[in-house]
Design a protein around this motif. Structure first.
Motif, PDB file in Angstrom:
ATOM      1  N   LYS A  25      -1.276  -8.404 -11.853  1.00  0.00           N
ATOM      2  CA  LYS A  25      -1.966  -9.446 -11.114  1.00  0.00           C
ATOM      3  C   LYS A  25      -2.970  -8.802 -10.154  1.00  0.00           C
ATOM      4  CE  LYS A  25       2.037 -12.559 -11.108  1.00  0.00           C
ATOM      5  NZ  LYS A  25       3.032 -13.265 -10.249  1.00  0.00           N
ATOM      6  N   ARG A  26      -4.052  -9.514  -9.888  1.00  0.00           N
ATOM      7  CA  ARG A  26      -5.065  -8.973  -8.969  1.00  0.00           C
ATOM      8  C   ARG A  26      -4.452  -8.656  -7.602  1.00  0.00           C
ATOM      9  NH1 ARG A  26     -10.538  -9.357 -10.185  1.00  0.00           N
ATOM     10  NH2 ARG A  26     -11.018  -9.367  -7.962  1.00  0.00           N
ATOM     11  N   ASP A  27      -3.531  -9.480  -7.148  1.00  0.00           N
ATOM     12  CA  ASP A  27      -2.906  -9.258  -5.852  1.00  0.00           C
ATOM     13  C   ASP A  27      -2.140  -7.936  -5.831  1.00  0.00           C
ATOM     14  OD1 ASP A  27      -2.113 -10.001  -3.187  1.00  0.00           O
ATOM     15  OD2 ASP A  27      -0.147 -10.473  -3.997  1.00  0.00           O
ATOM     16  N   ASP A  28      -1.574  -7.543  -6.978  1.00  0.00           N
ATOM     17  CA  ASP A  28      -0.822  -6.293  -7.053  1.00  0.00           C
ATOM     18  C   ASP A  28      -1.727  -5.070  -6.982  1.00  0.00           C
ATOM     19  OD1 ASP A  28       1.534  -7.694  -7.270  1.00  0.00           O
ATOM     20  OD2 ASP A  28       1.596  -7.593  -9.458  1.00  0.00           O
ATOM     21  N   CYS A  29      -3.029  -5.255  -7.176  1.00  0.00           N
ATOM     22  CA  CYS A  29      -3.977  -4.143  -7.150  1.00  0.00           C
ATOM     23  C   CYS A  29      -4.446  -3.805  -5.740  1.00  0.00           C
ATOM     24  CB  CYS A  29      -5.194  -4.465  -8.020  1.00  0.00           C
ATOM     25  SG  CYS A  29      -4.804  -4.797  -9.759  1.00  0.00           S
ATOM     26  N   ARG A  30      -4.136  -4.654  -4.764  1.00  0.00           N
ATOM     27  CA  ARG A  30      -4.601  -4.410  -3.398  1.00  0.00           C
ATOM     28  C   ARG A  30      -4.158  -3.031  -2.912  1.00  0.00           C
ATOM     29  NH1 ARG A  30      -2.402  -7.281   0.428  1.00  0.00           N
ATOM     30  NH2 ARG A  30      -0.703  -8.079  -0.830  1.00  0.00           N
ATOM     31  N   SER A  31      -5.057  -2.346  -2.230  1.00  0.00           N
ATOM     32  CA  SER A  31      -4.781  -0.976  -1.775  1.00  0.00           C
ATOM     33  C   SER A  31      -3.534  -0.905  -0.894  1.00  0.00           C
ATOM     34  CB  SER A  31      -5.984  -0.436  -1.000  1.00  0.00           C
ATOM     35  OG  SER A  31      -7.145  -0.444  -1.793  1.00  0.00           O
ATOM     36  N   GLU A  32      -3.294  -1.946  -0.106  1.00  0.00           N
ATOM     37  CA  GLU A  32      -2.196  -1.904   0.854  1.00  0.00           C
ATOM     38  C   GLU A  32      -0.842  -2.225   0.235  1.00  0.00           C
ATOM     39  OE1 GLU A  32      -6.041  -2.321   2.609  1.00  0.00           O
ATOM     40  OE2 GLU A  32      -5.013  -3.711   1.273  1.00  0.00           O
ATOM     41  N   LYS A  33      -0.809  -2.665  -1.000  1.00  0.00           N
ATOM     42  CA  LYS A  33       0.463  -3.013  -1.636  1.00  0.00           C
ATOM     43  C   LYS A  33       1.287  -1.744  -1.838  1.00  0.00           C
ATOM     44  CE  LYS A  33       2.423  -5.432  -5.640  1.00  0.00           C
ATOM     45  NZ  LYS A  33       3.401  -6.179  -4.827  1.00  0.00           N
ATOM     46  N   SER A  34       2.500  -1.729  -1.310  1.00  0.00           N
ATOM     47  CA  SER A  34       3.273  -0.490  -1.275  1.00  0.00           C
ATOM     48  C   SER A  34       4.709  -0.665  -1.757  1.00  0.00           C
ATOM     49  CB  SER A  34       3.285   0.084   0.153  1.00  0.00           C
ATOM     50  OG  SER A  34       1.991   0.401   0.582  1.00  0.00           O
ATOM     51  N   ASP A  35       4.919  -1.495  -2.758  1.00  0.00           N
ATOM     52  CA  ASP A  35       6.282  -1.679  -3.223  1.00  0.00           C
ATOM     53  C   ASP A  35       6.442  -1.511  -4.733  1.00  0.00           C
ATOM     54  OD1 ASP A  35       4.943  -3.939  -3.986  1.00  0.00           O
ATOM     55  OD2 ASP A  35       6.272  -5.363  -2.976  1.00  0.00           O
ATOM     56  N   ASP A  36       5.425  -0.946  -5.392  1.00  0.00           N
ATOM     57  CA  ASP A  36       5.541  -0.656  -6.820  1.00  0.00           C
ATOM     58  C   ASP A  36       5.906   0.810  -6.990  1.00  0.00           C
ATOM     59  OD1 ASP A  36       4.732  -2.875  -8.858  1.00  0.00           O
ATOM     60  OD2 ASP A  36       3.418  -3.158  -7.130  1.00  0.00           O
ATOM     61  N   VAL A  37       7.014   1.067  -7.629  1.00  0.00           N
ATOM     62  CA  VAL A  37       7.513   2.436  -7.759  1.00  0.00           C
ATOM     63  C   VAL A  37       7.889   2.722  -9.210  1.00  0.00           C
ATOM     64  CG1 VAL A  37       8.364   2.545  -5.383  1.00  0.00           C
ATOM     65  CG2 VAL A  37       9.872   1.703  -7.192  1.00  0.00           C
ATOM     66  N   ARG A  38       7.944   4.014  -9.542  1.00  0.00           N
ATOM     67  CA  ARG A  38       8.344   4.467 -10.869  1.00  0.00           C
ATOM     68  C   ARG A  38       9.194   5.728 -10.723  1.00  0.00           C
ATOM     69  NH1 ARG A  38       5.807   0.413 -11.279  1.00  0.00           N
ATOM     70  NH2 ARG A  38       4.230  -0.211 -12.832  1.00  0.00           N
ATOM     71  N   SER A  39       9.943   6.015 -11.772  1.00  0.00           N
ATOM     72  CA  SER A  39      10.699   7.261 -11.843  1.00  0.00           C
ATOM     73  C   SER A  39       9.741   8.396 -12.173  1.00  0.00           C
ATOM     74  CB  SER A  39      11.789   7.156 -12.906  1.00  0.00           C
ATOM     75  OG  SER A  39      12.392   8.407 -13.137  1.00  0.00           O
TER      76      SER A  39
END
Length: 312
Positions: free
Chosen positions: A277-291
């Motif tokens: 989603k476009r909202d997930d691309c925001r620079s300040e979004k900091s809760d998407d993580v991966r192994s």
């Protein structure tokens, strides 16, 4: 009664507005008729510019604080406009998801106010200029290492293939971002670059360094997100959309690894992807993580370059 909207309308009590420390009725907008959604990164206003010049000429604590205070006023005006938009959506939006989306933006801006102003301030006062605008490295203004540069674009298939013999990808996708690369593989690529260059060290960015390079994402920025394309594109397909450092492809196309982790040791990825989603691309979004030990079909990486200790 919502007097400041120019109408007299009763508004039912709700819990949409949680950040109450910024009161928009106390702020005087410079351009009351300006759009709530800007199509590009706003330019520095004259008052801020004068304070910026004054601080650069005479970097006293008083001049520093005056510049920070003015930047805070400008920031609060933007937040106030967003809160006005949120209240408008509360009255008129047909679905709650739209209200929830704007609420998230407002909450994030209020919660991270000091951090975002500090990052902008660090960019302002960094005196460096790009010594070679035509190369692939952009000055990372505001970074704690004054020699830090960040890659103009994510690492491409062709660049990664030069490091790893036998690496294959689809024909015609030389300039696509390399994906399905674990964080460890990305770090190995950086080590390979470092081994070939006695003057520089190459590594992945921290989350803050990535944000300093990208800057705040303009709301109407053109990018490969929200399934606007059916998959990845070349890193320069949306090159008209540049980050704060002048680099490209920060938002959409593929997520990018950082060395920052959450409380569980998972690595933060930034910038969103073609299927985000476009909202997930925001620079300040900091809760998407991966192994870090796995590769993902929509995660690539960008490199930071610093000087070696002996060359500084």
């Amino acid at each position: 009664m919502a007097h400041y909207f120019g109408v007299h309308q009763k508004v039912e009590l709700g819990e949409f507005i949680s950040p109450d420390d910024l009161v928009e009725s106390e702020l005087e907008f410079d351009k009351p008729g300006a759009p709530l959604v800007e199509k590009g990164r706003p330019k520095m206003d004259s008052k801020t510019h004068k304070l910026f010049v004054l601080y650069r000429k005479n970097p006293t604590e008083a001049n520093r604080q005056a510049l920070l205070d003015q930047m805070g006023v400008r920031y609060d005006k933007v937040v106030a406009r967003k809160k006005n938009k949120l209240r408008e959506l509360e009255r008129e939006a047909r679905t709650y998801s739209i209200v929830e989306h704007m609420q998230g933006i407002v909450d994030e801006m209020v919660e991270n106010r000091e951090t975002r102003i500090r990052q902008q301030f660090l960019r302002f006062i960094d005196p460096r200029r790009d010594d070679n605008p035509k190369d692939a490295w952009m000055v990372l203004r505001g970074a704690s290492d004054a020699t830090a540069y960040i890659g103009y674009a994510p690492v491409t298939n062709a660049e990664y293939a030069a490091f790893k013999p036998g690496f294959t990808y689809k024909s015609g996708q030389d300039n696509y971002p390399v994906v399905n690369i674990s964080l460890q593989d990305a770090q190995a690529y950086c080590q390979w670059l470092t081994a070939q260059d006695s003057k520089h060290i190459y590594r992945l960015p921290s989350e803050e360094e990535w944000i300093l390079g990208a800057g705040h994402m303009p709301k109407d920025v053109a990018m490969n997100a929200n399934h606007v394309e059916s998959g990845l594109t070349a890193v320069d397909a949306y090159k008209q959309s540049t980050g704060a450092c002048g680099g490209i492809d920060f938002w959409g196309n593929c997520w990018e690894w950082t060395t920052s982790t959450d409380v569980d040791g998972q690595y933060l990825v930034k910038g969103g992807s073609w299927d985000a989603k476009r909202d997930d691309c925001r620079s300040e979004k900091s809760d998407d993580v991966r192994s870090g030990n796995k590769g993902y079909a929509n995660v690539g990486f960008r490199v930071v370059r610093t000087d070696t200790p002996q060359s500084k």
